[in-house]
Design a protein around this motif. Structure first.
Motif, PDB file in Angstrom:
ATOM      1  N   PHE B  48      -6.960  -6.280  14.360  1.00  0.00           N
ATOM      2  CA  PHE B  48      -7.182  -6.550  12.927  1.00  0.00           C
ATOM      3  C   PHE B  48      -8.663  -6.401  12.580  1.00  0.00           C
ATOM      4  CE2 PHE B  48      -3.213  -8.952  13.602  1.00  0.00           C
ATOM      5  CZ  PHE B  48      -2.457  -8.513  12.524  1.00  0.00           C
ATOM      6  N   THR B  49      -9.526  -7.056  13.374  1.00  0.00           N
ATOM      7  CA  THR B  49     -10.955  -7.048  13.012  1.00  0.00           C
ATOM      8  C   THR B  49     -11.573  -5.669  13.258  1.00  0.00           C
ATOM      9  OG1 THR B  49     -11.536  -7.932  15.174  1.00  0.00           O
ATOM     10  CG2 THR B  49     -11.297  -9.509  13.399  1.00  0.00           C
ATOM     11  N   TRP B  50     -11.041  -4.943  14.261  1.00  0.00           N
ATOM     12  CA  TRP B  50     -11.577  -3.599  14.510  1.00  0.00           C
ATOM     13  C   TRP B  50     -11.194  -2.677  13.347  1.00  0.00           C
ATOM     14  CZ3 TRP B  50      -9.662   1.420  15.819  1.00  0.00           C
ATOM     15  CH2 TRP B  50     -10.643   2.314  16.269  1.00  0.00           C
ATOM     16  N   ALA B  51      -9.937  -2.775  12.893  1.00  0.00           N
ATOM     17  CA  ALA B  51      -9.507  -1.925  11.779  1.00  0.00           C
ATOM     18  C   ALA B  51     -10.306  -2.255  10.518  1.00  0.00           C
ATOM     19  CB  ALA B  51      -8.020  -2.123  11.515  1.00  0.00           C
ATOM     20  N   LEU B  52     -10.496  -3.544  10.256  1.00  0.00           N
ATOM     21  CA  LEU B  52     -11.146  -3.939   8.998  1.00  0.00           C
ATOM     22  C   LEU B  52     -12.666  -3.778   9.036  1.00  0.00           C
ATOM     23  CD1 LEU B  52      -9.050  -7.163   8.237  1.00  0.00           C
ATOM     24  CD2 LEU B  52      -8.918  -4.998   7.012  1.00  0.00           C
ATOM     25  N   TYR B  53     -13.287  -4.105  10.198  1.00  0.00           N
ATOM     26  CA  TYR B  53     -14.762  -4.122  10.225  1.00  0.00           C
ATOM     27  C   TYR B  53     -15.368  -3.247  11.323  1.00  0.00           C
ATOM     28  CZ  TYR B  53     -13.492  -8.299   7.640  1.00  0.00           C
ATOM     29  OH  TYR B  53     -12.915  -9.161   6.744  1.00  0.00           O
ATOM     30  N   GLY B  54     -14.519  -2.659  12.172  1.00  0.00           N
ATOM     31  CA  GLY B  54     -15.054  -1.858  13.280  1.00  0.00           C
ATOM     32  C   GLY B  54     -15.694  -2.714  14.347  1.00  0.00           C
ATOM     33  N   ALA B  55     -15.309  -3.997  14.422  1.00  0.00           N
ATOM     34  CA  ALA B  55     -15.989  -4.907  15.367  1.00  0.00           C
ATOM     35  C   ALA B  55     -14.989  -5.622  16.269  1.00  0.00           C
ATOM     36  CB  ALA B  55     -16.783  -5.935  14.583  1.00  0.00           C
ATOM     37  N   PHE B  56     -15.422  -5.858  17.522  1.00  0.00           N
ATOM     38  CA  PHE B  56     -14.650  -6.680  18.457  1.00  0.00           C
ATOM     39  C   PHE B  56     -15.331  -8.040  18.589  1.00  0.00           C
ATOM     40  CE2 PHE B  56     -13.608  -2.404  20.239  1.00  0.00           C
ATOM     41  CZ  PHE B  56     -12.237  -2.475  20.108  1.00  0.00           C
ATOM     42  N   SER B  57     -14.569  -9.057  19.012  1.00  0.00           N
ATOM     43  CA  SER B  57     -15.215 -10.349  19.287  1.00  0.00           C
ATOM     44  C   SER B  57     -15.970 -10.260  20.617  1.00  0.00           C
ATOM     45  CB  SER B  57     -14.172 -11.468  19.317  1.00  0.00           C
ATOM     46  OG  SER B  57     -13.198 -11.188  20.294  1.00  0.00           O
ATOM     47  N   ASP B  58     -16.910 -11.210  20.816  1.00  0.00           N
ATOM     48  CA  ASP B  58     -17.795 -11.166  21.994  1.00  0.00           C
ATOM     49  C   ASP B  58     -17.032 -11.171  23.318  1.00  0.00           C
ATOM     50  OD1 ASP B  58     -19.741 -11.353  20.179  1.00  0.00           O
ATOM     51  OD2 ASP B  58     -20.216 -13.471  20.523  1.00  0.00           O
ATOM     52  N   ASP B  59     -15.825 -11.775  23.318  1.00  0.00           N
ATOM     53  CA  ASP B  59     -15.145 -11.942  24.610  1.00  0.00           C
ATOM     54  C   ASP B  59     -14.316 -10.723  25.023  1.00  0.00           C
ATOM     55  OD1 ASP B  59     -13.472 -12.342  22.497  1.00  0.00           O
ATOM     56  OD2 ASP B  59     -12.343 -13.984  23.401  1.00  0.00           O
ATOM     57  N   VAL B  60     -14.421  -9.621  24.267  1.00  0.00           N
ATOM     58  CA  VAL B  60     -13.682  -8.413  24.648  1.00  0.00           C
ATOM     59  C   VAL B  60     -14.554  -7.584  25.585  1.00  0.00           C
ATOM     60  CG1 VAL B  60     -12.730  -6.238  23.791  1.00  0.00           C
ATOM     61  CG2 VAL B  60     -12.308  -8.362  22.556  1.00  0.00           C
TER      62      VAL B  60
END
Lengths: 51, 685
Positions: B48-60
């Motif tokens: 979801f966050t990658w599609a919307l903002y192009g970002a992963f959370s720190d723990d990925v």
């Protein structure tokens, strides 16, 4: 303890009108389409109010 | 924002095309997704966050490996390969499709980081158009600063409101409530309007005004530079903090270091609370001084005034309290109140006439009396100020002494860790120490930059005052001076409005957090959102800050998310009813949550499972098998519109295959396969 009414009461009539105008302009998100348009609108309204 | 569908194509552990239907009904707002550790729950949250903002959370981990490993290895050198995530959602009556894709030609064994391509389309009643600046449009629907409240990992939730994150939270809340409109006027548009006006003075205008204008522009440019530096330092300190945290986690994973590390973590929680409390006490002291410090300079003056008045009274220079009308009556009758005659020219008559003159100053005496009362009030107010300041100072000293004690305990632990006879532990501890020192250095520089900013603000204000009050001759310059003064008056009004509105939002949010928390937690604790937007828990049977367990922290975090969600929805509903209201902001948003229970005990799990569906109108929950037993599944299952299993295919045939039982039926959970990947399978609800 200050309220919005207190703040508006402290303003000169011209400033009160300009606060309302700027707030309206910001809500219309004019800056997204043209960054300088909003500033120009504020300048225009100011000149109108303080001739 | 209502999520409708998520489509994954070769995205990380998901091979081929996988689809999640996310539509829910009002009485069943939940979507449940079950998967074992490593099956891709965190990947799904990040989709979801990658599609919307192009970002992963720190723990990925390995964030560059967006394309599924099997799809990548199957692609021959020189062949094309891609991965994508598509999110379909509805917002304010419009349908949106957000598609983010990475495409590349394979030239090496390993994947490298690629720049993704974003396409956003918007459709209304079947007519679909491509949005020209897609990322901007997404920002307006759900600003990225807010994603932490709506897409998050339950185990890491407490990081949302601890330590240095409170500023970020405060900013995000302000964005949500539409206050960034006021901030934008203050930070950008009004200053540039002011500049534009002053530049119109022109070369023929007043030289003094021109010089002041140039000086103000120089100071504002300097301020921008310092502000940029401030942001960089903040980022640097954040980076070091993450390094320290990584070392902490590594120490925790080490058998020999773990007990000491756990002790240190407890100290850190106490230390954070003390530091927050100290900042509040210091703020209170500043407030007291700002409002009442003049009292300190009145000591002695009031006594001098009283002595002076008393002296005049004794010398009969102060008027007595007899009314002039009464004396007029005596003079007219020619008879004094003591029975003596008052013939014209007699000494007694002259004395009474003098008294009549003084009686005319009865008003003055009233003022004297009033002043005496006020002088006594001043003495009391001074004593009160002194007592309050002493209390503040004593509190700060007590807090600092506790901080010193914790620092000493922390140093002992550090020494013990350095003495652990394991090379890894020593190396980790050294690394932790080094990054912690760098973090503190960056924070110190940050503080210095902040005080430099405050100084520049003062200088700019001073130049503005000089500009407003300069005496100018020509009419044109006078007019411009008036216009600039008007813009500056409006600017300072907006600064006051922002302070009032921010405080209003904080109070509303504080009330909400209290009510949501009260619904979940039965312990005698009350959450409190401080003026600095830090979230604390007060034990009201003891009246002190409660030492928070992991469970309470998690409930606190959930309450905060629920409160933000409710507040945003109420603001949105109010705006719908009164479209002309001055404030924007608000909205209805889904919550997507991984690991809602962390490692909580069963009682807390049940409490949270019961309250989750009430948090918001759409909640997507990602769970493992061990987190979905007994009553938890009863609570959540009853509120679910749909359920999915992330079926893991593994190549390790030594590991057993496994199933998960949902509503009395067994579904494949882990299966043997030709390559490692995950498939989404819907469960009958």
């Amino acid at each position: 303890t200050e309220s919005l009414k207190d703040i508006m009461d402290d303003l000169s009539p011209e400033a009160r009108k300009l606060v309302a105008k700027v707030w309206q302009l910001e809500r219309e998100h004019l800056h997204v389409k043209n960054p300088t348009l909003l500033t120009d609108e504020i300048v225009r309204a100011t000149k109108e109010l303080a001739k | 924002m209502k999520l409708l569908k998520l489509t994954l194509d070769n995205f990380r552990v998901f091979y081929g095309t996988q689809q999640l239907d996310l539509e829910v009904t009002p009485d069943k707002p939940a979507i449940l997704i079950f998967g074992m550790n490593g099956a891709g729950k965190t990947t799904l949250l990040n989709a979801f966050t990658w599609a919307l903002y192009g970002a992963f959370s720190d723990d990925v981990e390995h964030q560059e490996r967006v394309i599924n490993d099997h799809a990548w290895t199957q692609t021959p050198f020189g062949g094309g390969v891609s991965a994508s995530v598509k999110v379909e959602f509805e917002h304010e009556g419009l349908l949106f499709t957000v598609l983010r894709t990475v495409t590349t030609t394979k030239n090496a064994e390993e994947q490298v980081a690629l720049a993704p391509k974003l396409i956003v389309t918007e459709s209304e009643r079947g007519a679909s158009t491509t949005v020209t600046n897609g990322q901007d449009r997404i920002q307006k629907i759900l600003p990225e600063g807010l994603r932490q409240f709506f897409f998050f990992n339950g185990e890491r939730m407490e990081r949302m409101f601890t330590g240095d994150r409170t500023d970020e939270v405060k900013q995000a809340i302000k964005t949500l409530m539409g206050l960034e409109e006021i901030e934008r006027a203050i930070a950008t548009h009004l200053p540039s309007a002011s500049r534009k006006l002053s530049r119109q003075i022109g070369s023929s205008g007043d030289g003094r005004l021109q010089a002041l204008m140039v000086e103000q522009e120089r100071l504002e440019q300097h301020k921008l530079d310092v502000h940029k530096q401030l942001l960089q330092l903040s980022e640097t300190a954040g980076g070091y903090e993450r390094e320290v945290e990584a070392a902490n986690q590594a120490l925790l994973a080490n058998g020999k270091a773990a007990p000491l590390q756990r002790q240190r973590a407890k100290l850190k929680v106490r230390l954070d609370e003390l530091v927050t409390k100290r900042a509040e006490r210091q703020e209170k002291k500043r407030e007291l001084l700002a409002r009442s410090s003049f009292l300190a300079f009145t000591g002695g003056i009031d006594n001098q005034v009283l002595d002076l008045a008393e002296g005049m009274r004794k010398r009969r220079e102060l008027p007595a309290g007899i009314q002039r009308d009464y004396i007029d009556g005596l003079l007219e009758d020619g008879l004094c109140m003591c029975g003596r005659d008052l013939p014209e020219g007699s000494q007694a008559r002259m004395a009474l006439e003098e008294r009549r003159y003084n009686a005319g100053l009865a008003d003055v005496e009233t003022r004297w009396m009033y002043l005496r009362g006020k002088a006594a009030d001043l003495t009391l107010a001074r004593a009160d100020l002194l007592a309050k300041l002493r209390e503040c100072v004593a509190d700060v000293e007590e807090i600092e002494s506790s901080i010193r004690q914790i620092d000493a305990e922390e140093s002992d632990i550090a020494r013990e860790l350095e003495g652990v006879d394991v090379m890894d532990v020593q190396r980790l501890e050294e690394r932790r120490k080094e990054f912690d020192r760098k973090r503190l250095d960056a924070l110190q520089q940050h503080r210095e930059a902040q005080s430099q900013l405050a100084e520049l603000d003062e200088q700019i204000e001073k130049v503005k005052r000089q500009f407003h009050s300069a005496r100018v001759q020509d009419e044109e310059s006078k007019r411009i001076q008036r216009q600039v003064a008007l813009v500056d008056e409006v600017l300072s009004a907006f600064q006051r409005i922002l302070a009032v509105k921010t405080e209003e939002v904080r109070q509303q949010l504080d009330q909400k957090v209290k009510s949501v928390f009260g619904r979940i937690c039965i312990k005698p604790f009350t959450p409190n959102l401080t003026p600095a937007f830090a979230l604390e828990l007060v034990n009201h049977s003891a009246g002190v800050a409660a030492a928070r367990s992991t469970g309470e922290n998690q409930i606190l975090g959930l309450s905060f998310v629920g409160a933000v969600s409710e507040l945003a929805k109420e603001t949105h509903d109010r705006k719908q009813k009164t479209p002309d209201a001055v404030l924007g902001g608000g909205g209805v948003y889904p919550v997507v949550m991984d690991a809602p229970f962390g490692n909580l005990d069963v009682a807390y799990q049940n409490d949270i499972a019961e309250s989750l569906p009430k948090l918001t109108s759409q909640i997507v929950t990602l769970l493992s098998k061990s987190q979905s037993r007994g009553m938890v599944l009863d609570h959540l299952g009853g509120a679910a519109s749909r359920m999915y299993v992330l079926r893991s295919y593994i190549t390790n045939t030594d590991a057993d295959e496994d199933t998960i039982t949902i509503n009395g039926r067994a579904y494949p959970y882990v299966s043997h396969g030709e390559f490692n990947h995950t498939v989404l399978e819907e469960v009958t609800v």
